[in-house]
Design a protein around this motif. Structure first.
Motif, PDB file in Angstrom:
ATOM      1  N   ASN A  69      26.446  -5.290 173.259  1.00 23.90           N
ATOM      2  CA  ASN A  69      25.804  -3.984 173.110  1.00 23.90           C
ATOM      3  C   ASN A  69      26.117  -3.376 171.748  1.00 23.90           C
ATOM      4  O   ASN A  69      25.260  -2.737 171.130  1.00 23.90           O
TER       5      ASN A  69
ATOM      6  N   LYS B  52      19.743   5.499 171.608  1.00 22.00           N
ATOM      7  CA  LYS B  52      19.611   5.120 173.010  1.00 22.00           C
ATOM      8  C   LYS B  52      18.227   4.534 173.271  1.00 22.00           C
ATOM      9  O   LYS B  52      18.091   3.515 173.953  1.00 22.00           O
ATOM     10  N   LYS B  53      17.208   5.149 172.702  1.00 21.40           N
ATOM     11  CA  LYS B  53      15.836   4.668 172.872  1.00 21.40           C
ATOM     12  C   LYS B  53      15.641   3.314 172.191  1.00 21.40           C
ATOM     13  O   LYS B  53      15.026   2.411 172.750  1.00 21.40           O
TER      14      LYS B  53
ATOM     15  N   LYS C  29      17.707   0.693 174.195  1.00 17.27           N
ATOM     16  CA  LYS C  29      17.387   0.658 175.634  1.00 17.27           C
ATOM     17  C   LYS C  29      18.633   0.494 176.493  1.00 17.27           C
ATOM     18  O   LYS C  29      18.590  -0.102 177.571  1.00 17.27           O
ATOM     19  N   LEU C  30      19.768   1.020 175.988  1.00 14.30           N
ATOM     20  CA  LEU C  30      21.014   0.966 176.738  1.00 14.30           C
ATOM     21  C   LEU C  30      21.169   2.212 177.607  1.00 14.30           C
ATOM     22  O   LEU C  30      20.705   3.287 177.245  1.00 14.30           O
ATOM     23  N   LYS C  31      21.839   2.040 178.738  1.00 17.10           N
ATOM     24  CA  LYS C  31      22.210   3.192 179.559  1.00 17.10           C
ATOM     25  C   LYS C  31      23.248   3.988 178.782  1.00 17.10           C
ATOM     26  O   LYS C  31      23.953   3.446 177.930  1.00 17.10           O
ATOM     27  N   GLU C  32      23.337   5.276 179.088  1.00 20.87           N
ATOM     28  CA  GLU C  32      24.237   6.144 178.331  1.00 20.87           C
ATOM     29  C   GLU C  32      25.682   5.649 178.360  1.00 20.87           C
ATOM     30  O   GLU C  32      26.358   5.640 177.331  1.00 20.87           O
ATOM     31  N   ALA C  33      26.151   5.220 179.507  1.00 22.11           N
ATOM     32  CA  ALA C  33      27.537   4.742 179.609  1.00 22.11           C
ATOM     33  C   ALA C  33      27.750   3.492 178.752  1.00 22.11           C
ATOM     34  O   ALA C  33      28.770   3.380 178.055  1.00 22.11           O
ATOM     35  N   ASP C  34      26.786   2.573 178.786  1.00 23.70           N
ATOM     36  CA  ASP C  34      26.900   1.354 177.987  1.00 23.70           C
ATOM     37  C   ASP C  34      26.840   1.664 176.500  1.00 23.70           C
ATOM     38  O   ASP C  34      27.561   1.067 175.697  1.00 23.70           O
TER      39      ASP C  34
END
Length: 65
Positions: A9, A28-29, A32-37
């Motif tokens: 990541n 983030k966009k 395409k990672l989740k916020e935690a990742d």
């Protein structure tokens, strides 16, 4: 989550930032990672002194050092 996935990541973030600094929202966009990742990978890169953070009006900007 294991260290290998966090490292992968971090690579996604690194590649996204090659064009220049991005806001956290744009990063983030782009990845395409989740916020935690996203946060784990940003922590990884910050710990290695690979990125900087800069406060902007409505968001935090992230760029490569």
């Amino acid at each position: 989550m294991n260290a290998a996935l966090i490292g992968e990541n971090a690579g996604l973030i690194w590649n996204a930032l090659q064009e220049g600094a991005l806001s956290l929202k744009a990063l983030k966009k782009a990845t395409k990672l989740k916020e935690a990742d996203l946060n784990l990978a940003l922590g990884w890169l910050a710990r290695e002194n690979k990125i900087y953070f800069e406060e902007a009006e409505k968001d935090t900007m992230v760029g490569l050092l």
